[in-house]
Design a protein around this motif. Structure first.
Motif, PDB file in Angstrom:
ATOM      1  N   SER A 123      27.160  51.799  53.494  1.00 17.40           N
ATOM      2  CA  SER A 123      27.271  53.229  53.799  1.00 17.40           C
ATOM      3  C   SER A 123      28.690  53.612  54.231  1.00 17.40           C
ATOM      4  CB  SER A 123      26.283  53.611  54.905  1.00 17.40           C
ATOM      5  OG  SER A 123      26.560  52.895  56.104  1.00 17.40           O
ATOM      6  N   ASN A 124      29.493  52.606  54.535  1.00 14.25           N
ATOM      7  CA  ASN A 124      30.889  52.828  54.908  1.00 14.25           C
ATOM      8  C   ASN A 124      31.743  52.767  53.640  1.00 14.25           C
ATOM      9  OD1 ASN A 124      33.479  52.847  55.908  1.00 14.25           O
ATOM     10  ND2 ASN A 124      33.231  51.023  57.207  1.00 14.25           N
ATOM     11  N   LYS A 125      32.322  53.876  53.233  1.00 17.39           N
ATOM     12  CA  LYS A 125      33.060  53.923  51.969  1.00 17.39           C
ATOM     13  C   LYS A 125      34.284  53.016  51.970  1.00 17.39           C
ATOM     14  CE  LYS A 125      35.916  57.957  53.164  1.00 17.39           C
ATOM     15  NZ  LYS A 125      36.311  59.330  52.751  1.00 17.39           N
ATOM     16  N   ASP A 126      34.779  52.667  53.155  1.00 22.73           N
ATOM     17  CA  ASP A 126      35.947  51.788  53.251  1.00 22.73           C
ATOM     18  C   ASP A 126      35.568  50.313  53.318  1.00 22.73           C
ATOM     19  OD1 ASP A 126      37.726  53.959  53.277  1.00 22.73           O
ATOM     20  OD2 ASP A 126      37.465  54.237  55.433  1.00 22.73           O
ATOM     21  N   TYR A 127      34.277  50.046  53.318  1.00 21.79           N
ATOM     22  CA  TYR A 127      33.801  48.658  53.348  1.00 21.79           C
ATOM     23  C   TYR A 127      34.350  47.931  52.122  1.00 21.79           C
ATOM     24  CZ  TYR A 127      30.357  44.812  53.517  1.00 21.79           C
ATOM     25  OH  TYR A 127      29.741  43.592  53.564  1.00 21.79           O
ATOM     26  N   ILE A 128      34.828  46.710  52.329  1.00 17.25           N
ATOM     27  CA  ILE A 128      35.532  46.001  51.263  1.00 17.25           C
ATOM     28  C   ILE A 128      34.650  45.762  50.045  1.00 17.25           C
ATOM     29  CG2 ILE A 128      34.973  43.708  52.161  1.00 17.25           C
ATOM     30  CD1 ILE A 128      38.260  44.900  50.471  1.00 17.25           C
ATOM     31  N   ARG A 129      33.333  45.632  50.228  1.00 15.44           N
ATOM     32  CA  ARG A 129      32.462  45.452  49.068  1.00 15.44           C
ATOM     33  C   ARG A 129      32.445  46.712  48.206  1.00 15.44           C
ATOM     34  NH1 ARG A 129      29.443  41.588  52.159  1.00 15.44           N
ATOM     35  NH2 ARG A 129      29.049  39.711  50.889  1.00 15.44           N
ATOM     36  N   ASN A 130      32.496  47.882  48.833  1.00 10.07           N
ATOM     37  CA  ASN A 130      32.562  49.124  48.068  1.00 10.07           C
ATOM     38  C   ASN A 130      33.882  49.222  47.309  1.00 10.07           C
ATOM     39  OD1 ASN A 130      30.035  50.106  48.830  1.00 10.07           O
ATOM     40  ND2 ASN A 130      30.835  51.033  50.707  1.00 10.07           N
ATOM     41  N   VAL A 131      34.958  48.802  47.943  1.00  7.35           N
ATOM     42  CA  VAL A 131      36.268  48.791  47.286  1.00  7.35           C
ATOM     43  C   VAL A 131      36.242  47.839  46.101  1.00  7.35           C
ATOM     44  CG1 VAL A 131      38.716  48.249  47.577  1.00  7.35           C
ATOM     45  CG2 VAL A 131      37.459  49.379  49.432  1.00  7.35           C
ATOM     46  N   THR A 132      35.638  46.670  46.302  1.00  4.84           N
ATOM     47  CA  THR A 132      35.543  45.673  45.236  1.00  4.84           C
ATOM     48  C   THR A 132      34.742  46.204  44.055  1.00  4.84           C
ATOM     49  OG1 THR A 132      35.681  43.844  46.829  1.00  4.84           O
ATOM     50  CG2 THR A 132      34.734  43.342  44.664  1.00  4.84           C
ATOM     51  N   LEU A 133      33.605  46.830  44.345  1.00  2.11           N
ATOM     52  CA  LEU A 133      32.761  47.372  43.282  1.00  2.11           C
ATOM     53  C   LEU A 133      33.507  48.425  42.473  1.00  2.11           C
ATOM     54  CD1 LEU A 133      29.919  47.476  41.996  1.00  2.11           C
ATOM     55  CD2 LEU A 133      29.351  49.271  43.644  1.00  2.11           C
ATOM     56  N   TYR A 134      34.193  49.320  43.146  1.00  2.00           N
ATOM     57  CA  TYR A 134      34.936  50.380  42.461  1.00  2.00           C
ATOM     58  C   TYR A 134      36.023  49.770  41.571  1.00  2.00           C
ATOM     59  CZ  TYR A 134      37.595  54.637  41.608  1.00  2.00           C
ATOM     60  OH  TYR A 134      38.246  55.684  40.998  1.00  2.00           O
ATOM     61  N   TYR A 135      36.727  48.774  42.103  1.00  2.00           N
ATOM     62  CA  TYR A 135      37.819  48.179  41.323  1.00  2.00           C
ATOM     63  C   TYR A 135      37.298  47.520  40.050  1.00  2.00           C
ATOM     64  CZ  TYR A 135      41.464  45.038  39.779  1.00  2.00           C
ATOM     65  OH  TYR A 135      42.373  44.386  38.999  1.00  2.00           O
ATOM     66  N   TYR A 136      36.240  46.711  40.185  1.00  2.72           N
ATOM     67  CA  TYR A 136      35.752  45.984  39.011  1.00  2.72           C
ATOM     68  C   TYR A 136      35.066  46.902  37.997  1.00  2.72           C
ATOM     69  CZ  TYR A 136      36.970  41.280  40.480  1.00  2.72           C
ATOM     70  OH  TYR A 136      37.669  40.154  40.807  1.00  2.72           O
ATOM     71  N   LEU A 137      34.466  47.970  38.467  1.00  2.00           N
ATOM     72  CA  LEU A 137      33.799  48.882  37.532  1.00  2.00           C
ATOM     73  C   LEU A 137      34.763  49.800  36.787  1.00  2.00           C
ATOM     74  CD1 LEU A 137      30.572  49.973  39.473  1.00  2.00           C
ATOM     75  CD2 LEU A 137      30.799  48.266  37.658  1.00  2.00           C
ATOM     76  N   PHE A 138      35.869  50.156  37.444  1.00  2.00           N
ATOM     77  CA  PHE A 138      36.728  51.194  36.867  1.00  2.00           C
ATOM     78  C   PHE A 138      38.157  50.755  36.549  1.00  2.00           C
ATOM     79  CE2 PHE A 138      33.534  53.405  39.496  1.00  2.00           C
ATOM     80  CZ  PHE A 138      32.914  54.144  38.507  1.00  2.00           C
ATOM     81  N   ASP A 139      38.612  49.636  37.103  1.00  2.81           N
ATOM     82  CA  ASP A 139      40.012  49.249  36.901  1.00  2.81           C
ATOM     83  C   ASP A 139      40.216  47.876  36.270  1.00  2.81           C
ATOM     84  OD1 ASP A 139      40.957  51.642  38.013  1.00  2.81           O
ATOM     85  OD2 ASP A 139      40.826  50.836  40.049  1.00  2.81           O
ATOM     86  N   TYR A 140      39.253  47.001  36.394  1.00  4.01           N
ATOM     87  CA  TYR A 140      39.463  45.603  36.015  1.00  4.01           C
ATOM     88  C   TYR A 140      39.373  45.363  34.512  1.00  4.01           C
ATOM     89  CZ  TYR A 140      38.692  40.539  35.810  1.00  4.01           C
ATOM     90  OH  TYR A 140      38.770  39.210  35.511  1.00  4.01           O
ATOM     91  N   PHE A 141      38.371  45.940  33.869  1.00  2.00           N
ATOM     92  CA  PHE A 141      38.121  45.635  32.461  1.00  2.00           C
ATOM     93  C   PHE A 141      38.965  46.504  31.539  1.00  2.00           C
ATOM     94  CE2 PHE A 141      34.202  44.541  34.743  1.00  2.00           C
ATOM     95  CZ  PHE A 141      34.085  43.208  34.366  1.00  2.00           C
ATOM     96  N   LYS A 142      39.331  45.917  30.415  1.00  2.00           N
ATOM     97  CA  LYS A 142      40.150  46.619  29.437  1.00  2.00           C
ATOM     98  C   LYS A 142      39.317  47.341  28.384  1.00  2.00           C
ATOM     99  CE  LYS A 142      43.884  43.227  29.977  1.00  2.00           C
ATOM    100  NZ  LYS A 142      44.706  42.195  29.306  1.00  2.00           N
ATOM    101  N   SER A 143      38.033  46.943  28.248  1.00  2.00           N
ATOM    102  CA  SER A 143      37.178  47.575  27.237  1.00  2.00           C
ATOM    103  C   SER A 143      35.718  47.334  27.592  1.00  2.00           C
ATOM    104  CB  SER A 143      37.463  46.994  25.846  1.00  2.00           C
ATOM    105  OG  SER A 143      37.020  45.641  25.781  1.00  2.00           O
ATOM    106  N   PRO A 144      34.812  48.152  27.024  1.00  2.00           N
ATOM    107  CA  PRO A 144      33.373  47.940  27.244  1.00  2.00           C
ATOM    108  C   PRO A 144      32.905  46.575  26.753  1.00  2.00           C
ATOM    109  CG  PRO A 144      33.770  50.140  26.376  1.00  2.00           C
ATOM    110  CD  PRO A 144      35.067  49.400  26.276  1.00  2.00           C
TER     111      PRO A 144
END
Length: 263
Positions: A123-144
């Protein structure tokens, strides 16, 4: 990559162990055998296994151990007074374990992480797991395509390894998202196969004294939402033994109930 090395220096130390799945398996094994066979030695095995889980100090693992233990009692004993007595006894055992200083400290550590001023929850948006999820879903991959098939497990010395090592130094660790995080590395299909054989192990009919195997596999899936317990080093060996066991006990069940199957 050693996840312990990548943790922040200020975090309380938590230990991992090879084949840690044996500890959670021991909880369900001990509880099942005690309820079916009425032998106190199995109760001791359950308590010793529970101590290991508590010392590992993973909130998810402890919460789901208790939850699935509750379901296991209901599965074997049903909604009866005896079930309430067993659950009350389990609560007393938990209270007694809390009197052990090291366990009390671990529970306090987890309580602070859950309810303290700097609570580490989703529930804490700054929690590192939330940061990790956002990074891998939106920044890490180059293609579907890469997202579906994964980027592969890293090999020391490669650019991917260095990237993951750098991300880990900032607390962005794919292992923190369990099976979902594993799918980012090896792809969706292998992880789905792991989930399917685990659910199938629960569905196969076995005699009550073997219920613990199926419940353990379900526990592994659910507890691995935010931990790497399902695929922690050594746990696939434990799974292989349990898969063989559930197959053999299922055949035993079919043999003992062959007249029912024939009719």
């Amino acid at each position: 990559m050693n996840e312990d090395i990548l943790r922040s220096e200020g975090e309380d130390v938590r230990f991992r162990m090879i084949g840690s799945g044996l500890s959670s398996l021991g909880i369900f094994l001990g509880a099942t055998k005690y309820m079916v066979l009425k032998e106190k030695k199995w109760l001791a095995i359950m308590c010793l296994s529970l101590i290991v889980i508590l010392l590992m100090a993973f909130r998810t693992m402890i919460a789901f151990s208790v939850l699935f233990l509750f379901f296991l009692v209901l599965k074997i004993k049903g909604f009866k007074r005896e079930s309430l007595c067993i659950l009350a006894g389990a609560a007393i055992i938990a209270f007694l374990l809390l009197q052990i200083p090291v366990i009390y400290d671990k529970v306090g550590y987890m309580w602070d992480k859950q309810f303290g001023e700097n609570a580490e929850t989703l529930s804490n948006k700054d929690y590192i797991r939330n940061v990790t999820l956002y990074y891998y879903l939106f920044d890490y991959f180059k293609s579907p395509v890469e997202y579906f098939f994964g980027t592969g497990l890293s090999i020391p010395g490669t650019s991917q390894y260095k990237t993951l090592e750098y991300l880990g130094s900032m607390g962005i660790i794919y292992l923190d998202w369990g099976l979902l995080g594993l799918s980012w590395m090896i792809g969706v299909i292998p992880v789905l196969c792991m989930i399917i054989y685990s659910v199938r192990s629960f569905q196969l009919k076995v005699n009550p004294q073997y219920y613990y195997v199926g419940f353990w596999f379900l526990y592994l899936i659910v507890s691995s939402i935010t931990t790497a317990e399902f695929f922690r080093e050594g746990n696939f060996v434990v799974q292989a033994i349990c898969l063989y066991m559930v197959e053999m006990t299922h055949k035993q069940y079919q043999y003992e109930n062959r007249n029912t199957y024939i009719s």
